[in-house]
Enzyme design. Structure first.
Site, PDB file in Angstrom:
ATOM      1  N   ASP A  37      39.861 101.021  80.867  1.00 23.69           N
ATOM      2  CA  ASP A  37      38.828 101.899  81.417  1.00 23.69           C
ATOM      3  C   ASP A  37      37.480 101.459  80.843  1.00 23.69           C
ATOM      4  O   ASP A  37      37.094 101.863  79.738  1.00 23.69           O
ATOM      5  CB  ASP A  37      39.097 103.364  81.057  1.00 23.69           C
ATOM      6  N   GLU A  39      33.312 100.832  80.514  1.00 20.30           N
ATOM      7  CA  GLU A  39      32.040 101.502  80.774  1.00 20.30           C
ATOM      8  C   GLU A  39      31.028 100.419  81.128  1.00 20.30           C
ATOM      9  O   GLU A  39      31.136  99.271  80.661  1.00 20.30           O
ATOM     10  CB  GLU A  39      31.572 102.307  79.565  1.00 20.30           C
ATOM     11  N   ALA A  40      30.049 100.779  81.957  1.00 17.24           N
ATOM     12  CA  ALA A  40      29.116  99.770  82.460  1.00 17.24           C
ATOM     13  C   ALA A  40      27.711 100.343  82.566  1.00 17.24           C
ATOM     14  O   ALA A  40      27.515 101.568  82.565  1.00 17.24           O
ATOM     15  CB  ALA A  40      29.582  99.253  83.826  1.00 17.24           C
ATOM     16  N   ASP A 152      37.731  99.869  87.951  1.00 15.25           N
ATOM     17  CA  ASP A 152      37.494  99.075  86.741  1.00 15.25           C
ATOM     18  C   ASP A 152      37.685  97.588  86.963  1.00 15.25           C
ATOM     19  O   ASP A 152      36.857  96.784  86.523  1.00 15.25           O
ATOM     20  CB  ASP A 152      38.395  99.588  85.613  1.00 15.25           C
ATOM     21  N   HIS A 229      33.973 109.679  79.396  1.00 16.04           N
ATOM     22  CA  HIS A 229      33.118 108.520  79.658  1.00 16.04           C
ATOM     23  C   HIS A 229      32.892 107.666  78.409  1.00 16.04           C
ATOM     24  O   HIS A 229      32.052 106.768  78.429  1.00 16.04           O
ATOM     25  CB  HIS A 229      31.771 108.926  80.276  1.00 16.04           C
ATOM     26  N   ASP A 234      38.756 107.626  77.237  1.00 20.20           N
ATOM     27  CA  ASP A 234      39.313 107.688  78.594  1.00 20.20           C
ATOM     28  C   ASP A 234      40.636 106.923  78.659  1.00 20.20           C
ATOM     29  O   ASP A 234      41.625 107.397  79.222  1.00 20.20           O
ATOM     30  CB  ASP A 234      38.337 107.088  79.602  1.00 20.20           C
TER      31      ASP A 234
END
Length: 279
Positions: A37, A39-40, A152, A229, A234
């Site tokens: 998972d 994050e971006a 993802d 998040h 996550d």
């Protein structure tokens, strides 16, 4: 030994109405699972068509604890974790919206390795656990990538490989187990009615979906632990959902196609980002 008829009927009814979750009764085609998972980078108002850059890459590695010779299993366990922040290169400065959403700071990404190095580190992690051959990188064990929704790998990893000008490794290609879809499939099989909330997609259509806290609740699991998040939090909560699906006898296998060659309008040549085409 043969029981009297009334005892046999009672035992038969019990067998039809109860199951022992500790007894594996489903053949599971995969040996290990990599729960991802990411994050971006993001800005207020952007969507999945934006040129997001990965800034956190966390993985929970899961393995069966009770897989029998016939392939049946029911007990999954997280045996290791991989986590790193990632330094963005196209837009290296995080937006305040991104930091508030993910909890990731500018200092953390500034000190992090670029994505190409993260792929090398992840490859070493997979070699360490015997998933891929150390020389060829080919799969040695049957493993499956898992994520909450298809985003993802389908979106973020494909885009990041383009931006970083690196080929998408063979060991992350292939179809993915969309855990959200699996949870909704499980709920649809139940005799008790369960209403899944509908979210509106970009074209205005309605799509039934459950976020991670809602999936936990639907399966009767404890509430979300950690910060939503946060990639690693996550990922850990998604792993709990997968563990519960396995305990309930759901066959865990890919259900979502991923296309490494997918392209967006803003993609130019050799990693070039055409800003005039960004949404």
């Amino acid at each position: 030994m043969r029981y009297p008829r009334h005892v046999r009927i009672a035992k038969k009814k019990k067998a039809l109405t109860t199951t022992d979750p500790a007894v594996p009764n489903t053949r599971q085609p995969y040996d290990m699972f990599l729960v991802l998972d990411v994050e971006a980078t993001c800005h207020l108002g952007t969507d999945f068509n934006y040129a997001n850059e990965i800034i956190e890459f966390p993985v929970c590695l899961m393995q069966w604890m009770d897989k029998a010779e016939d392939g049946t299993a029911a007990t999954l366990k997280v045996i290791d974790e991989f986590r790193t922040f990632v330094r963005p290169t196209w837009r290296p400065t995080l937006s305040s919206f991104c930091t508030e959403l993910t909890g990731i700071t500018q200092e953390q990404v500034d000190e992090a390795p670029p994505f190409a190095d993260v792929l090398d580190d992840m490859r070493n992690f997979m070699v360490k656990h015997g998933l891929i051959d150390p020389i060829t990188g080919q799969r040695v064990k049957r493993f499956c990538w898992c994520s909450d929704g298809p985003f993802d790998i389908r979106d973020f990893v494909v885009k990041q490989c383009f931006i970083s000008r690196v080929p998408m490794p063979d060991w992350i290609q292939g179809d993915v187990l969309d855990v959200r879809m699996s949870v909704m499939h499980w709920l649809s099989l139940q005799t008790t009615q369960f209403t899944i909330p509908a979210n509106r997609t970009m074209n205005g259509a309605m799509r039934r979906s459950l976020n991670i806290p809602a999936q936990l609740k639907a399966l009767g699991l404890p509430s979300f632990e950690g910060r939503q998040h946060s990639g690693i939090d996550d990922t850990r909560n998604i792993a709990k959902i997968i563990t519960e699906l396995a305990r309930r006898g759901l066959c865990l296998q890919p259900n979502t196609a991923i296309y490494p060659g997918r392209r967006w309008q803003w993609m130019g040549k050799r990693g070039q980002i055409l800003e005039e085409h960004l949404v």
